[in-house]
Design a protein around this motif. Structure first.
Motif, short mmCIF file in Angstrom:
data_model
loop_
_atom_site.label_atom_id
_atom_site.label_comp_id
_atom_site.label_asym_id
_atom_site.label_seq_id
_atom_site.Cartn_x
_atom_site.Cartn_y
_atom_site.Cartn_z
N ILE A 54 0.82 -1.21 0.00
CA ILE A 54 0.00 0.00 0.00
C ILE A 54 0.85 1.27 0.00
N ARG A 55 1.76 1.38 0.97
CA ARG A 55 2.51 2.62 1.15
C ARG A 55 3.86 2.54 0.45
N ASP A 60 1.50 5.62 -4.71
CA ASP A 60 1.17 4.64 -3.68
C ASP A 60 0.36 3.48 -4.26
N VAL A 62 -2.63 2.46 -3.70
CA VAL A 62 -4.03 2.75 -4.06
C VAL A 62 -4.12 3.26 -5.49
N THR A 65 -3.15 0.59 -7.93
CA THR A 65 -4.23 -0.39 -8.07
C THR A 65 -5.30 0.11 -9.02
N THR A 80 -0.87 -5.17 3.62
CA THR A 80 -0.83 -4.06 4.57
C THR A 80 -0.33 -4.54 5.92
N ASP A 85 -6.49 -0.16 8.20
CA ASP A 85 -5.82 0.92 7.49
C ASP A 85 -6.78 1.55 6.48
N GLU A 86 -6.94 2.88 6.54
CA GLU A 86 -7.83 3.57 5.60
C GLU A 86 -7.42 3.30 4.16
N TYR A 87 -6.13 3.11 3.94
CA TYR A 87 -5.67 2.87 2.58
C TYR A 87 -6.24 1.56 2.03
N TYR A 89 -9.25 0.34 2.53
CA TYR A 89 -10.59 0.64 2.03
C TYR A 89 -10.51 1.35 0.69
N ALA A 90 -9.60 2.31 0.57
CA ALA A 90 -9.44 3.04 -0.68
C ALA A 90 -9.00 2.09 -1.80
N ALA A 91 -8.13 1.15 -1.46
CA ALA A 91 -7.66 0.19 -2.47
C ALA A 91 -8.78 -0.72 -2.93
#
Length: 218
Positions: A54-55, A60, A62, A65, A80, A85-87, A89-91
């Motif tokens: 993710i990071r 990044d 997200v 992806t 992750t 991790d909020e990321y 959800y975004a992914a």
């Protein structure tokens, strides 16, 4: 199956690659150290699955992806360090087929790649569902998505609700007293009508549309 491993940390990237390459049915076709390289490699190498951190620098996981899911047929398995991790959800919203914690056992990584490659998109339903539920609580349902629910039949809405609760096709079939083939037909129809990529996207839609309400529908 062809796999691309993406992680900005050399040790993680090498370790994941070694674990996957040891499997007779998996070939690691490439590695990438950041999101931009991942997008380029995915386009050039046509992997079946992209194992995505993710990071990362430059671009990044997200954003990478989203580009890969939009431009290729590859499935993305997100890695992750944190299951809330909020990321993540975004992914998932960007098109990822699921996620796995980096501290997962090697057999879990191998199994996850195989599951994603086979099209069984929703990994670790309880954990994935919890992340979506926690983050969807931060905002009310989106009206335009709620309106799109009217495109579904009553039985399709029930199927989508059960899917969002983490039920397998067999469990949904048992709950609705229908065959698994009928459930698969309903799921395919749901994805087609709502223009969704896979089951994970359907779960996200169910929460964001208000069809499933965290704390009330579990």
């Amino acid at each position: 199956m062809r796999v691309l491993v993406v992680d900005d940390q050399d040790l993680f990237r090498a370790g994941f690659g070694m674990i996957l390459s040891a499997q007779p049915d998996i070939t690691v076709v490439g590695e990438a150290a950041d999101g931009l390289e991942a997008v380029s490699q995915a386009a050039a190498l046509a992997p079946d699955v992209v194992v995505m951190d993710i990071r990362m620098p430059r671009l990044d996981g997200v954003a990478a992806t989203a580009r890969i899911c939009a431009d290729t047929a590859a499935k993305v398995l997100v890695l992750t360090m944190f299951d809330a991790d909020e990321y993540v959800y975004a992914a998932l919203r960007a098109g990822a087929s699921g996620f796995l914690l980096k501290d997962a056992r090697r057999e879990e990584l191998v199994s996850a790649v195989r599951v994603v490659a086979a099209g069984e998109a929703l990994l670790a339903p309880a954990v994935t569902r919890r992340v979506i539920a926690q983050l969807s609580q931060r905002s009310s349902s989106r009206p335009e998505l709620t309106r799109r629910l009217t495109e579904l039949t009553d039985r399709e809405r029930v199927t989508l609700r059960e899917l969002a609760r983490g039920q397998s096709n067999a469990e949904i079939a048992d709950a609705l007293t229908v065959t698994e083939h009928t459930v698969k037909t309903h799921v395919s129809s749901i994805l087609s009508k709502l223009a969704l990529r896979d089951r994970v996207q359907a779960v996200v839609f169910a929460y964001e549309s208000g069809l499933v309400v965290p704390g009330r529908d579990d």
